[in-house]
Design an enzyme around this catalytic site. Sequence first.
Site: not given
Length: 424
Positions: A396, A400
Amino acid sequence: MGTHVIKMPDIGEGIAEVELSQWHVKVGDLVVEDQVLADVMTDKAMVDIPSPVHGKVIALGGQPGEVMAVGSVLISIEVEGAGNLKESAAPAPVKEAPIAPKTEATVESKPVAAAAPRPAAVCQGPMVAREADERPLASPAVRKHALDLGIQLRLVRGTGPAGRVLHEDLEAYLAQGQSNASAPAAAAYAQRHDEEQIPVIGMRRKIAQRMQDATQRAAHFSYVEEIDVTAIEELRAHLNEKHGASRGKLTLLPFLVRALVVALRDFPQMNARYDDEAQVITRLGAVHVGVATQSDVGLMVPVVRHAEARSLWDSAAEISRLANAARNGKASRDELSGSTITLTSLGALGGIVSTPVLNLPEVAIVGVNKIVERPMVVKGQVVIRKMMNLSSSFDHRVVDGMDAALFIQAIRGLLEQPATLFVE
C-alpha cells in the site's frame, strides 16, 4: 601426518559471512575427497562444502546455527604426509540447494499432499538406542518424511556416512514394522509425553527472517475476487486433447502467466520493485514472473524470465523445468532471483481465501485458490460453473487500493473471456 585446514569459502556476491547450517561429519570420522562436509546458508542458497582431501576429521570450527565470517576456520582434517601447511580455502561449492524466497504458497504443478499418518508405536523396525535428546544425522527431506510417517528418527538405525539416516532406512523401519503388526492396537492411543526442540537455523531461519521482514516493512493489503474459469478450463481441456501428446499438457498456470502479462500493459505500477531505503520505485518492462514452489528443502520462487515473450507452451515448459530444478535442489541463484511479480498457488489445497505475503522488493503478489463447481445465476438461469478466487496482496506504500482492484478485475476479464488473452 599433517593437518589440512579448510576455511569458510568466499561464495561470492560480496557476502562477508554465512550461517553454518549442518555438519555431515563429526570429529573422528574418516572422509574422502569430494565428500560433503557441511551445509552453509547464504541469503539466497544452501551450499554444500566438499572435502578436497582424504583424511580424518580432528576439529570442527563451529556449531549449526552459528554465523561465521568468510575466511574463518571451518574444519581441520588430519592427512597423510606433511599436509597443507598453508591453510587453504575450500574448493568451489559443487551444489546449490536454493532457499525459499519470501512468499507463502506453492506452485500448482506440485500441490502439497498430506501423508497418511502412521502411529510410531506400530513401527518397530530395525532400531538403534539413542538418548531421548540426541538428534540423529538426517537431511531436512528425511526428517520431513519421518514426520509424515509418524516415525521417531532416534529409533531408526542409519546406514549412511557417520550413521546418517537415509530414506531407505525409513522404508526398512516401516517394512520391519509391518511384520510386527501383532502389536496391540491400543498402543496407537497410548499417552505421549515426549517433546522435541527444533532449533530455528539454516533455511528455516532465513524463511522466518524474510517473512518477518516483509510483513514489518511493507504495508500489506489484500484483495479477493471471484472468477468464473469455466471457459478457460474448457479451452485448456481442448488444447490438451489436441496438442497434449506433441506439445505437453497445460495446467492453469501458463494461462495465469499470460493474463498477468496482458494486464500489466495497462497497470505497469504492479510490475515494479520498491527500494524503501532509497525511496525509489523501479517499473520494469520485462515481466519476470516468480512462481512459488514447495520442495523438500523449503519454499522457493524460481523465476520465469521474460514471460511477455513466451507462448503458452513455452511458459508451461519453463514452469515445469524450474519447478523440477527447485524440488531437486538444482536451481541456480540466477533462476531464483530477479522476479518482478509473483504468482502463488496451493493447487488443489488452495482453500477459499488466502493472504499471501509480498516477495519484497516486489509490490504485488497474485494468489490462486482452488477451483470448485458451484451453482451460479447466468442470464436468469441457475447453472453449474467452475469458480475460483484470486487472493492477492499489494504494497500500500506504492499501490493504491483502486488500482489493485482494477488490476485484478482486468485479470478476471481476461480469464473469463480467454480469447482476449491472444488479441493484440
